[in-house]
Design an enzyme around this catalytic site. Structure first.
Site, PDB file in Angstrom:
ATOM      1  N   CYS A 178       0.870  -1.172   0.000  1.00 56.24           N
ATOM      2  CA  CYS A 178       0.000   0.000   0.000  1.00 56.24           C
ATOM      3  C   CYS A 178       0.911   1.226   0.000  1.00 56.24           C
ATOM      4  CB  CYS A 178      -0.869  -0.025   1.256  1.00 56.24           C
ATOM      5  SG  CYS A 178      -1.742   1.529   1.552  1.00 56.24           S
ATOM      6  N   CYS A 238      -1.045   4.068  -6.508  1.00 55.74           N
ATOM      7  CA  CYS A 238      -1.866   3.405  -5.478  1.00 55.74           C
ATOM      8  C   CYS A 238      -2.062   1.989  -5.994  1.00 55.74           C
ATOM      9  CB  CYS A 238      -3.206   4.117  -5.331  1.00 55.74           C
ATOM     10  SG  CYS A 238      -4.459   3.165  -4.443  1.00 55.74           S
TER      11      CYS A 238
HETATM   12  N1  DGL Z   1      -4.026   0.800  -2.026  1.00 55.22           N
HETATM   13  C1  DGL Z   1      -3.565   1.837  -1.186  1.00 55.22           C
HETATM   14  C2  DGL Z   1      -2.413   2.623  -1.758  1.00 55.22           C
HETATM   15  O1  DGL Z   1      -1.630   2.041  -2.479  1.00 55.22           O
HETATM   16  C3  DGL Z   1      -4.532   2.621  -0.355  1.00 55.22           C
HETATM   17  C4  DGL Z   1      -5.825   3.061  -0.897  1.00 55.22           C
HETATM   18  C5  DGL Z   1      -6.682   3.602   0.208  1.00 55.22           C
HETATM   19  O2  DGL Z   1      -7.033   2.838   1.104  1.00 55.22           O
HETATM   20  O3  DGL Z   1      -6.963   4.820   0.204  1.00 55.22           O
HETATM   21  O4  DGL Z   1      -2.223   3.766  -1.457  1.00 55.22           O
END
Ligand code: DGL
Length: 264
Positions: free
Chosen positions: A78, A185
């Protein structure tokens, strides 16, 4: 704290939901023989708009859980959590190794410096110190930073019309203006095709996951931690949602991905 140093120890992978599957998918292409435990924190989704303190607390709980599950290494799949907690976690849980994803902005510098670039990421990532250091170092001076508040949640829910509406309202205006798109993301590679439809097929995508996978392999090799067994994937969701599990394994098994640039 007792860290598992056995080759057959698990590799913990976590994200605010199922987005991190786009990272795990790249990892298992080159490391199929490892034992993985994927933690989908759907209860706290989205992370993108949370404060640093909130994210630190949430990630602490997940990391402690993964350590209890016998992890030999943790992948922060993440970008938002990586930007906010990777440094703290490495110190706090030493000697447990952490591998953390980050927006592939350096790849733009390496491969397509001259083209105008759109960085799509959560607000938390774009405002983070970590990302701003990266930006300063590799700035191509033709970069649009776009905090995509609300996009990861729509992808998490999986409603196609809502996602399309979001892209029409926030992304379509960059058509003809950018040649590079950084998918900052881990949820966004799941809709790469829709983003491409919106911006035109000449746009080149940059995703940090393939590079992370290679780096992970190097780290395991250096520490003599490469497993040579059968390999397994365990899925845990913080709300125990059955549909998350089904979607997760469906994505892992089918090729939803188009080619993106890999760093060498
Ligand atoms: N998938 C996550 C990222 O790479 C987070 C997305 C979220 O929960 O806002 O930032």
């Amino acid at each position: 704290m007792k860290v598992n140093k056995e080759k057959n120890g698990k590799i913990g992978v976590f994200d605010s939901g199922i987005g991190g599957v786009t990272v795990l998918r790249e990892i298992i292409k080159i490391l199929p023989q490892e034992n993985y435990i994927y933690y989908s924190d759907s209860k706290n989704n989205p992370y993108g708009d949370k404060t640093d303190k909130e994210i630190e607390k949430i990630c602490d709980n997940i990391i402690e859980y993964l350590i209890e599950q016998d992890c030999k290494l943790i992948v922060i799949a993440c970008n938002t959590a990586s930007a906010k907690v990777a440094k703290i976690a490495r110190k706090k849980y030493f000697p447990l190794p952490f591998i953390a994803i980050e927006p592939a902005y350096k790849m733009v510098y390496d491969y397509a410096y001259n083209k105008p670039t759109l960085v799509m990421a959560t607000q938390g990532t774009i405002e983070s110190e970590k990302f701003n250091l990266l930006l300063k170092k590799y700035d191509n001076h033709k970069t649009y930073l776009l905090p995509c508040s609300g996009l990861a949640d729509r992808i998490e829910v999986g409603n196609k019309e809502q996602i399309q509406k979001y892209l029409d309202e926030h992304i379509a205006i960059y058509k003809g203006k950018v040649g590079n798109v950084v998918l900052g993301c881990t949820h966004y590679p799941l809709i790469q095709k829709q983003i491409e439809d919106c911006l035109g097929e000449n746009v080149q995508f940059f995703n940090g996951a393939p590079h992370l996978a290679k780096h992970l392999k190097d780290v395991l090799q250096e520490r003599n931690l490469l497993n040579n067994g059968e390999g397994s994937i365990e899925f845990v969701d913080s709300q125990n949602l059955k549909e998350k599990k089904e979607r997760f394994f469906k994505i892992l098994n089918c090729d939803l991905f188009t080619d993106t640039i890999h760093s060498q």
